[in-house]
Scaffold this active site. Sequence first.
Site, PDB file in Angstrom:
ATOM      1  N   GLU A 156      23.428 -56.780 -16.857  1.00  0.00           N
ATOM      2  CA  GLU A 156      24.558 -56.636 -15.909  1.00  0.00           C
ATOM      3  C   GLU A 156      24.422 -57.492 -14.654  1.00  0.00           C
ATOM      4  O   GLU A 156      24.497 -56.991 -13.528  1.00  0.00           O
ATOM      5  CB  GLU A 156      24.712 -55.157 -15.508  1.00  0.00           C
ATOM      6  CG  GLU A 156      25.011 -54.253 -16.687  1.00  0.00           C
ATOM      7  CD  GLU A 156      25.204 -52.790 -16.286  1.00  0.00           C
ATOM      8  OE1 GLU A 156      25.132 -52.473 -15.089  1.00  0.00           O
ATOM      9  OE2 GLU A 156      25.423 -51.960 -17.178  1.00  0.00           O
ATOM     10  N   ASN A 204      22.280 -58.852 -21.561  1.00  0.00           N
ATOM     11  CA  ASN A 204      23.054 -57.655 -21.905  1.00  0.00           C
ATOM     12  C   ASN A 204      24.095 -57.379 -20.824  1.00  0.00           C
ATOM     13  O   ASN A 204      23.783 -57.450 -19.634  1.00  0.00           O
ATOM     14  CB  ASN A 204      22.080 -56.460 -22.002  1.00  0.00           C
ATOM     15  CG  ASN A 204      22.688 -55.236 -22.644  1.00  0.00           C
ATOM     16  OD1 ASN A 204      23.282 -55.329 -23.727  1.00  0.00           O
ATOM     17  ND2 ASN A 204      22.535 -54.089 -22.025  1.00  0.00           N
ATOM     18  N   HIS A 240      30.668 -49.517 -23.769  1.00  0.00           N
ATOM     19  CA  HIS A 240      30.971 -48.139 -23.368  1.00  0.00           C
ATOM     20  C   HIS A 240      32.495 -48.068 -23.257  1.00  0.00           C
ATOM     21  O   HIS A 240      33.089 -48.601 -22.319  1.00  0.00           O
ATOM     22  CB  HIS A 240      30.346 -47.816 -22.006  1.00  0.00           C
ATOM     23  CG  HIS A 240      28.851 -47.780 -22.051  1.00  0.00           C
ATOM     24  ND1 HIS A 240      28.152 -46.768 -22.677  1.00  0.00           N
ATOM     25  CD2 HIS A 240      27.913 -48.631 -21.565  1.00  0.00           C
ATOM     26  CE1 HIS A 240      26.853 -46.993 -22.561  1.00  0.00           C
ATOM     27  NE2 HIS A 240      26.680 -48.121 -21.893  1.00  0.00           N
ATOM     28  N   GLU A 269      25.318 -50.601 -26.691  1.00  0.00           N
ATOM     29  CA  GLU A 269      25.415 -49.281 -26.035  1.00  0.00           C
ATOM     30  C   GLU A 269      26.711 -48.569 -26.395  1.00  0.00           C
ATOM     31  O   GLU A 269      27.322 -47.878 -25.567  1.00  0.00           O
ATOM     32  CB  GLU A 269      25.286 -49.442 -24.503  1.00  0.00           C
ATOM     33  CG  GLU A 269      24.011 -50.160 -24.098  1.00  0.00           C
ATOM     34  CD  GLU A 269      23.762 -50.214 -22.597  1.00  0.00           C
ATOM     35  OE1 GLU A 269      24.448 -49.498 -21.845  1.00  0.00           O
ATOM     36  OE2 GLU A 269      22.871 -50.981 -22.189  1.00  0.00           O
ATOM     37  N   ASP A 271      29.590 -46.302 -27.176  1.00  0.00           N
ATOM     38  CA  ASP A 271      30.049 -44.910 -27.203  1.00  0.00           C
ATOM     39  C   ASP A 271      31.537 -44.916 -26.846  1.00  0.00           C
ATOM     40  O   ASP A 271      32.035 -45.862 -26.241  1.00  0.00           O
ATOM     41  CB  ASP A 271      29.231 -43.952 -26.314  1.00  0.00           C
ATOM     42  CG  ASP A 271      29.083 -44.353 -24.860  1.00  0.00           C
ATOM     43  OD1 ASP A 271      29.884 -45.189 -24.373  1.00  0.00           O
ATOM     44  OD2 ASP A 271      28.176 -43.839 -24.192  1.00  0.00           O
TER      45      ASP A 271
END
Length: 366
Positions: A156, A204, A240, A269, A271
Site C-alpha cells: 500500500e 501488494n 477487499h 486478500e 473478501d
Amino acid sequence: MPDTMSSLTLRLMLSTVVLATLASPSPAPSLREAADRASVLVGTAVRPSQFAELAYASTLSREFNMVEPEDVMKWWVVRANADTFDFRQGDDVVHFAQAHGMNVRGHCLVWGRDNPAWLTQVQFTSARLSDLLHEHINKVMKHYAGQVFAWDVVNEALDENGKVRDSLWFNQPGIGLAGKGTAYIEQAFRWAHEADPQALLFYNEAEGEGMNRKSDAIYAIVKDFKTRRVPIDGVGLQLHISNLNFDAGAVATNIARLAALGVQVHITELDVSLPLDAREVTHPDDLTRQAEIYRAIVRACLQSRGCTAIQTWGFTDKYSWIGSHSHGTCGQALLFDRSYQPKQSYRAILDELSTGRSGLQQGTKP
Ligand code: XIL
C-alpha cells in the site's frame, strides 16, 4: 445348468456393484484438490492463535494449499521491541504449513501502517531508518528463506490518485529517498532480493485491482522496474470488496496487462463484506450476489496463466477482520460461516476451480 446360473449370478452381481458405484455420490473435492488440478494456489490469511481450535485447523488444512499470516509477520509483532526479533508466531504458521503440505506467503516487510510505537514515535534520522529497514528485511527474509516462497515486500505505497503516499519510509522522514518518487520502493526490492534471491517479490496494493489511476500507477511501476531490471516478480491485488456491484471484468483486464509485463499476479486478500442489519443479519440475496462476485474473481484469475494464486483474508466469518474494520456494520465476508459450514460463496469458488483453466484458448498469453 449350474455353470450358466453362476455366470448369470456373477453378471448380476457385477452390474449391481457398477450401478451402486455410479449412484453413490463421490465425495466432493476440496478447494485445494480442485486448485491443484487448475494449477493455481488457493490460500487464506491465518491467525496462529486459532490453530488449537480443531474445526479451524481441520477446515484450514483440508481446503487450502497456501497460508499467509494475517498479522504475525508484520513489524508490530516481529519487532515489538526495538532490540529483538520475535519469530515465534511466524514460525507457528510455517510449522503448521509444513505439517500439512502448504505453501507460505509472507506479509509484509514495508508498510506505512501497523508499525510499533518505538519506530513511529521516535524521530529517527533518515540514515538510521534506512539501516533499520535494511536490517529488518535482511533478518526476516533470511530467517524464512526456503520456507516462505513469496513476500509482499512493499504494501500500500500509493494513494488513490496513484501518487506515492506520505509514510514513515517515504518522507516522514523516509529512508533518504523522499521526493524521489518510487526510489524507496525500488530500494526495498533490491534489499529483499539480496536477502533471499529465491523468494518471489511482490508489490501488494488495495483498490488498484480494476482499471483506475492507482492500477495505472502500479502498471507503470512494474513496467519501469522490469525495464531497469529492478527485481520484482509479482503484484498482489488485495480485493477487499464491499461494493456488491463490483466489476470483475476490469480486474481481468488489469491482470492481463500485468501478466503481459512478465510478472505474476496473486489475489491476496479477497473478501466480500455484506451489510448487516441491527440483528447482525444479512439479506439472503446478498449472499447469492456475494457468491457471484467470488465466482467472477476466480474466473478472472484463471483466465490468465500469469495469475497463480487466489487467497481469501481468513476463511471463517467467526474470525474476519471486517467486523472491527467496519465497526460492526458489515460482516459475513468469507467462505465458511461461524460454525465452519460452507456458504454459497464456497460452492461458487469450488465450481470455478473445478472448471479450471479449461476456458483458456490455446496459446493465450500469460
Ligand atoms: C489487517 C488485519 O486483518 C487485522 O487483523 C489488523 O488488525 C489490521 O490489518 N490490508 C492489508 C492487511 O495489507 O495487512 C490488513 O490486515 C488489511 C488491509
